[in-house]
Design a protein around this motif. Structure first.
Motif, short mmCIF file in Angstrom:
data_model
loop_
_atom_site.label_atom_id
_atom_site.label_comp_id
_atom_site.label_asym_id
_atom_site.label_seq_id
_atom_site.Cartn_x
_atom_site.Cartn_y
_atom_site.Cartn_z
N ASP A 36 0.82 -1.22 0.00
CA ASP A 36 0.00 0.00 0.00
C ASP A 36 0.85 1.27 0.00
O ASP A 36 0.30 2.38 0.03
CB ASP A 36 -1.00 -0.01 1.16
CG ASP A 36 -0.34 0.06 2.53
OD1 ASP A 36 0.89 0.32 2.59
OD2 ASP A 36 -1.05 -0.13 3.54
N ARG A 39 0.12 4.14 2.40
CA ARG A 39 -1.09 4.97 2.31
C ARG A 39 -2.22 4.47 3.20
O ARG A 39 -2.33 3.27 3.50
CB ARG A 39 -1.58 5.04 0.87
CG ARG A 39 -0.75 5.96 -0.01
CD ARG A 39 -1.33 6.09 -1.41
NE ARG A 39 -1.21 4.84 -2.15
CZ ARG A 39 -0.14 4.53 -2.89
NH1 ARG A 39 0.88 5.35 -2.98
NH2 ARG A 39 -0.10 3.39 -3.55
N SER A 40 -3.04 5.41 3.60
CA SER A 40 -4.19 5.10 4.46
C SER A 40 -5.48 5.38 3.73
O SER A 40 -5.51 6.06 2.70
CB SER A 40 -4.13 5.92 5.74
OG SER A 40 -3.02 5.54 6.51
N TRP A 41 -6.55 4.85 4.27
CA TRP A 41 -7.89 5.08 3.74
C TRP A 41 -8.83 5.13 4.94
O TRP A 41 -8.85 4.19 5.73
CB TRP A 41 -8.29 3.96 2.77
CG TRP A 41 -9.62 4.17 2.11
CD1 TRP A 41 -10.14 5.36 1.68
CD2 TRP A 41 -10.60 3.18 1.82
NE1 TRP A 41 -11.37 5.15 1.11
CE2 TRP A 41 -11.69 3.84 1.19
CE3 TRP A 41 -10.67 1.79 2.00
CZ2 TRP A 41 -12.83 3.17 0.76
CZ3 TRP A 41 -11.80 1.12 1.58
CH2 TRP A 41 -12.87 1.81 0.96
N GLY A 42 -9.53 6.23 5.09
CA GLY A 42 -10.44 6.36 6.23
C GLY A 42 -9.71 6.35 7.56
O GLY A 42 -10.22 5.85 8.55
N ARG A 44 -7.10 4.69 8.38
CA ARG A 44 -6.40 3.42 8.65
C ARG A 44 -5.56 3.06 7.44
O ARG A 44 -5.92 3.40 6.31
CB ARG A 44 -7.40 2.28 8.90
CG ARG A 44 -8.40 2.55 9.96
CD ARG A 44 -7.91 1.99 11.28
NE ARG A 44 -8.84 2.32 12.35
CZ ARG A 44 -8.53 2.18 13.65
NH1 ARG A 44 -7.35 1.74 13.99
NH2 ARG A 44 -9.40 2.48 14.57
N ARG A 45 -4.47 2.35 7.68
CA ARG A 45 -3.68 1.86 6.56
C ARG A 45 -4.55 1.00 5.63
O ARG A 45 -5.45 0.29 6.09
CB ARG A 45 -2.51 1.02 7.08
CG ARG A 45 -1.40 1.87 7.67
CD ARG A 45 -0.63 2.61 6.59
NE ARG A 45 0.10 1.69 5.75
CZ ARG A 45 1.31 1.24 6.06
NH1 ARG A 45 1.93 1.65 7.13
NH2 ARG A 45 1.92 0.38 5.25
N ILE A 46 -4.29 1.09 4.33
CA ILE A 46 -5.06 0.28 3.39
C ILE A 46 -4.81 -1.21 3.68
O ILE A 46 -5.76 -1.98 3.84
CB ILE A 46 -4.70 0.61 1.93
CG1 ILE A 46 -5.00 2.09 1.63
CG2 ILE A 46 -5.47 -0.30 0.97
CD1 ILE A 46 -4.54 2.55 0.25
N ARG A 113 -9.98 -2.27 7.89
CA ARG A 113 -11.29 -1.59 7.83
C ARG A 113 -12.06 -1.76 9.13
O ARG A 113 -12.86 -0.92 9.51
CB ARG A 113 -12.14 -2.13 6.65
CG ARG A 113 -11.47 -2.04 5.28
CD ARG A 113 -11.40 -0.65 4.69
NE ARG A 113 -10.43 0.25 5.27
CZ ARG A 113 -9.09 0.16 5.13
NH1 ARG A 113 -8.54 -0.82 4.47
NH2 ARG A 113 -8.30 1.06 5.68
#
Ligand code: CTP
Ligand code: K
Ligand code: MG
Length: 183
Positions: A36, A39-42, A44-46, A113
């Protein structure tokens, strides 16, 4: 035709070996750049730092090469056990190995997630993510081979046996200092 339980278990184990080895190879080879890229998403880490390009490549390669080794020793072992062990078309070995890695990566995505940090346990998912990935990818890569090899009884044995093997190998790897957590 009566098929002994022992023959079923041996066949299931053999057919799944190219899917069992990748995760362990990834533990040994892991490190370097995470898939990843950090990088994070929301928030959190992807995927997290536990899923690396090197580990994934090494695991896929190890499982695929193992399938070729099994093809080489299969005839001899088949004559010893008294029944035909499956041989692996290249696509089947590759599908099992890559699928195992991608199943594990998919599980990390779900763990992040659901707020679980790297290394957190997710009972059930941890033991079966790579099995589902391996079976799906093997089916897609080599459908005729898959349906001939993974008959319903073999599939049942795989689904019962794999979580047990997973727990045993991971506790072993933890005790040997190879893994940070015993799952
Ligand atoms: N590993 C890797 N690449 C992969 C899978 C595993 O490099 N595709 C390596 C990493 O060093 C990882 C170790 O193998 O830390 C153990 O794998 P696993 O238990 O699947 O990863 P975790 O670190 O526990 O992370 P996660 O919570 O995301 O499963
Ligand atoms: K895992
Ligand atoms: Mg882990």
């Amino acid at each position: 035709m009566a098929v002994s339980l022992a023959a079923l278990v041996v066949t299931a184990f053999w057919a799944m070996l190219p899917a069992y080895v990748p995760n362990n190879a990834a533990v040994l080879a892991g490190g370097g750049r995470p898939i990843d890229g950090g990088r994070s998403w929301g928030g959190r880490r992807i995927l997290g730092d536990g899923k690396t390009w090197r580990g994934t490549a090494a695991g896929t390669l190890a499982g695929t090469l193992l399938a070729l080794v099994l093809n080489a020793v299969g005839p001899t072992l088949s004559s010893i056990v008294g029944f035909d062990l499956p041989t692996f078309p290249l696509a089947a070995g590759f599908g099992l190995a890559l699928g195992a890695m991608l199943g594990d990566i998919g599980a990390s995505f779900l763990k992040r997630r659901s707020g679980r940090e790297r290394g957190a346990a997710f009972p059930g998912l941890d033991q079966l993510d790579f099995v589902v990935g391996a079976l799906v990818f093997a089916f897609v890569a080599a459908p005729a081979w898959f349906t001939a090899t993974f008959t319903l009884p073999v599939l049942v044995v795989v689904l019962v046996m794999t979580p047990i093997l997973h727990v045993v190998t991971n506790v072993g790897a933890y005790l040997l200092g190879l893994k940070n957590e015993p799952w």
